[in-house]
Design an enzyme around this catalytic site. Structure first.
Site, PDB file in Angstrom:
ATOM      1  N   GLY A  36       0.782  -1.228   0.000  1.00  0.00           N
ATOM      2  CA  GLY A  36       0.000   0.000   0.000  1.00  0.00           C
ATOM      3  C   GLY A  36       0.814   1.278   0.000  1.00  0.00           C
ATOM      4  N   CYS A 246     -27.477  -9.497 -18.143  1.00  0.00           N
ATOM      5  CA  CYS A 246     -26.720  -9.176 -19.354  1.00  0.00           C
ATOM      6  C   CYS A 246     -27.567  -9.548 -20.575  1.00  0.00           C
ATOM      7  CB  CYS A 246     -25.403  -9.939 -19.375  1.00  0.00           C
ATOM      8  SG  CYS A 246     -24.509  -9.781 -20.921  1.00  0.00           S
ATOM      9  N   CYS A 249     -25.470 -12.684 -22.339  1.00  0.00           N
ATOM     10  CA  CYS A 249     -25.282 -13.999 -21.720  1.00  0.00           C
ATOM     11  C   CYS A 249     -26.290 -14.251 -20.599  1.00  0.00           C
ATOM     12  CB  CYS A 249     -23.859 -14.149 -21.192  1.00  0.00           C
ATOM     13  SG  CYS A 249     -23.535 -13.178 -19.698  1.00  0.00           S
ATOM     14  N   CYS A 267     -22.425  -7.381 -19.712  1.00  0.00           N
ATOM     15  CA  CYS A 267     -21.283  -7.665 -18.849  1.00  0.00           C
ATOM     16  C   CYS A 267     -20.166  -6.679 -19.172  1.00  0.00           C
ATOM     17  CB  CYS A 267     -20.751  -9.079 -19.107  1.00  0.00           C
ATOM     18  SG  CYS A 267     -21.807 -10.369 -18.476  1.00  0.00           S
ATOM     19  N   CYS A 273     -18.064 -12.805 -20.579  1.00  0.00           N
ATOM     20  CA  CYS A 273     -19.406 -12.867 -21.161  1.00  0.00           C
ATOM     21  C   CYS A 273     -19.421 -13.848 -22.332  1.00  0.00           C
ATOM     22  CB  CYS A 273     -19.820 -11.466 -21.618  1.00  0.00           C
ATOM     23  SG  CYS A 273     -21.505 -11.359 -22.224  1.00  0.00           S
TER      24      CYS A 273
END
Lengths: 281, 294
Positions: A36, A246, A249, A267, A273
């Protein structure tokens, strides 16, 4: 040196020389050692403008091996103009291979998304970062920012979340949600959506953040605690498409984006997808 | 005269009670190189805080006092007398040259002056608060009143939004800020209300010591009177050791039981506040009191 040799030298297509790679690799090692923490590096000129993924590109170029397979996405899409160009640049200059399947990739360079599946202990996720400093919105003085990180003094970040909640009733910050990494440094998880935040927590893969314009690299090593800054009584929520599916899909399990001026959802991860439609996602 | 000096001795005896919460000993702040000769070349007798030898400024020297919980001590003097320097050294806004300052907490004594910058900031979160003359120094003007109070609370580890809200509204109502202004930016507030928000913020984590630096100087008379009333009732209500720095005797008279008079960086007189106003001994104090009473 003869002209022929010079020409031969020029034909070396690598964008980073060995010294540059070494410097960036060392920076990455520092970043992994202090999860970080934003480590400065000597961001080179790249054949893309700063702010267009030059930081992620340098991280990838320093980390990639000629035997590696590379996937590049922009907003989850392998076929976006930026993604195509960066992928070509990486593969032609390093001799690495390309793929759109996260599972096959050794390195995934991304702007905005973590792929829906396929990242494991052998994967490196490289994120292109526009603004690496999570505290930029609350403080502009660089010395004060350095002090706040050094002392883990993040009260002003909490105040900004408090103010957001007071003004808007909910915490509206969506992409780049601030997260505490390994219980120590707050990072900008820029610019992935909240949806992907829980997937960074305790992830088996390594995530490297490269900010070319700001000359910073930071990292989330594998199996590291990533905790979004959240009030105890205000649960962290990911984006919700409210029961949408979606249009291609029919998935409601993936991160969906709506087409402009339309109620159609798709997606965000196009490769996932595609595979989902074939039943092998 | 006999009774007066007896009284003064009685005062001294009372001053030495051991129940202090903040004790300052031999505090000094010099800008520039210094030694005994340079420090000796300044002060009330020399009539200057700036050394004629090398130009060093002895802003404060050999300042000692103790304040008990629930007590307020005043430091009075004209501009440049060193009173604000003493306060800024205690607040950690500037480093001191010499001396010590100790806060007695339930779990032991904490030394203020030799703490490093990070430790000082931690002490400022929940142990020592400062109320500045200019609210802009103690508040973020582009943050709401509630958000300003949330800052010390989150710094002290508060992570519950509802509890932070409740604490902030409790503090704001105690400092008489209308609760319907809680979510307005402090920038939109009047001077008096900003000062009330600053006081609420200073009390957020129930500090042991609160330092007031000219808390009402920027306010007009009627608003200042309201803020003074508020500070006085808060000091009575909480067991806080307070130090109030002011050039204004009416503020010192209203808030404090004891006070020090400073001139050219030195304490020239210390006494009970009533006594000092009735019977000032040092010529400088006499001048100040006369000016205030005029």
């Amino acid at each position: 040196m003869t002209i022929d040799e010079l020409i031969d030298e020029r034909s070396n297509t690598e964008l980073l020389d060995e010294f540059a790679k070494r410097e960036i690799r060392r920076t990455i090692l520092s970043a992994v050692a202090i999860p970080g923490y934003q480590v400065p590096f000597g961001s080179r000129e790249m054949p893309v403008a700063r702010g267009w993924g030059s930081g992620g590109l340098q991280v990838t170029l320093a980390a990639v091996h000629t035997d590696d397979i590379v996937k590049v996405i922009d907003q989850g899409d392998d076929d976006g103009v930026n993604a195509v160009n960066l992928r070509r640049l990486i593969t032609t200059s390093t001799g690495s291979q390309e793929t759109s399947v996260a599972d096959e990739a050794d390195i995934v360079q991304s702007r905005h998304r973590v792929p829906e599946d396929g990242l494991d202990e052998s994967s490196i996720l490289v994120l292109q970062v526009p603004v690496p400093e999570p505290l930029r919105g609350v403080e502009r003085d660089m010395r004060e920012l350095a002090r706040m990180h050094a002392e883990a003094d993040y009260s002003r970040m909490w105040v900004s979340l408090y103010e957001d909640k007071v003004r808007n009733g909910v915490i509206t910050q969506t992409t780049g949600y601030p997260c505490l990494v390994n219980g120590r440094y707050v990072v900008a998880t820029t610019p992935i959506p909240r949806w992907d935040i829980p997937r960074l927590h305790d992830a088996p893969f390594i995530t490297l953040f490269g900010a070319g314009r700001e000359k910073r690299i930071y990292a989330i090593p594998p199996y590291t605690e990533v905790e979004p800054l959240t009030f105890e009584d205000v649960p962290f929520e990911v984006e919700d498409a409210d029961g949408a599916h979606c249009a291609l899909c029919n998935s409601s399990e993936s991160f969906l984006v709506s087409l402009p001026n339309s109620s159609t959802w798709l997606c965000s991860d196009t490769d996932w997808c595609r595979r989902n439609r074939k039943g092998n996602a | 005269m006999t009774t007066a000096s007896t009284d003064r001795r009685f005062t001294v005896a009372r001053l030495s009670v051991p129940a202090w919460m903040l004790k300052v000993e031999g505090l000094g702040k010099v800008y520039g190189p210094h030694d005994d000769r340079i420090v000796g070349s300044t002060g009330p007798e020399a009539g200057t805080a700036k050394s004629p030898i090398n130009g060093s400024v002895v802003a404060a020297w050999n300042v000692s006092f103790a304040v008990a919980a629930g007590e307020a001590l005043g430091i009075v003097g004209e501009s440049g007398s060193g009173k604000s320097t003493v306060l800024r050294c205690l607040a950690g806004d500037t480093s001191s040259t010499t001396g010590s300052a100790t806060i007695r907490l339930a779990d032991g004594d904490v030394s203020l002056l030799d703490a490093d910058a990070a430790k000082r900031r931690r002490l400022r979160i929940d142990t020592v608060s400062v109320v500045y003359q200019d609210p802009a120094e103690g508040l973020k003007l582009n943050v709401t009143a509630g958000g300003n109070i949330a800052e010390p609370l989150t710094a002290a580890g508060w992570r519950n939004f509802g509890k932070i809200r409740a604490r902030a509204s409790d503090l704001l109502s105690r400092t008489e800020v209308p609760l319907n202004r809680m979510d307005d930016l402090v920038r939109a507030f009047s001077g008096g209300m900003r000062q009330r928000v600053q006081i609420a913020k200073a009390l957020a984590n129930s500090p042991s010591v609160v330092l007031f630096d000219e808390p009402t100087t920027g306010l007009d008379a009627s608003v200042a009177a309201g803020v003074l009333d508020l500070i006085r009732s808060l000091l009575e209500e909480h067991r806080i050791a307070a130090v109030v720095v002011s050039h204004d005797f009416s503020v010192i008279e209203m808030l404090t039981q004891r006070c020090l008079v400073m001139q050219h960086g030195r304490v020239v007189e210390s006494a009970l506040t009533d006594q000092l106003l009735e019977d000032p001994h040092h010529p400088y104090t006499q001048r100040l009191v006369a000016a205030a009473r005029a």
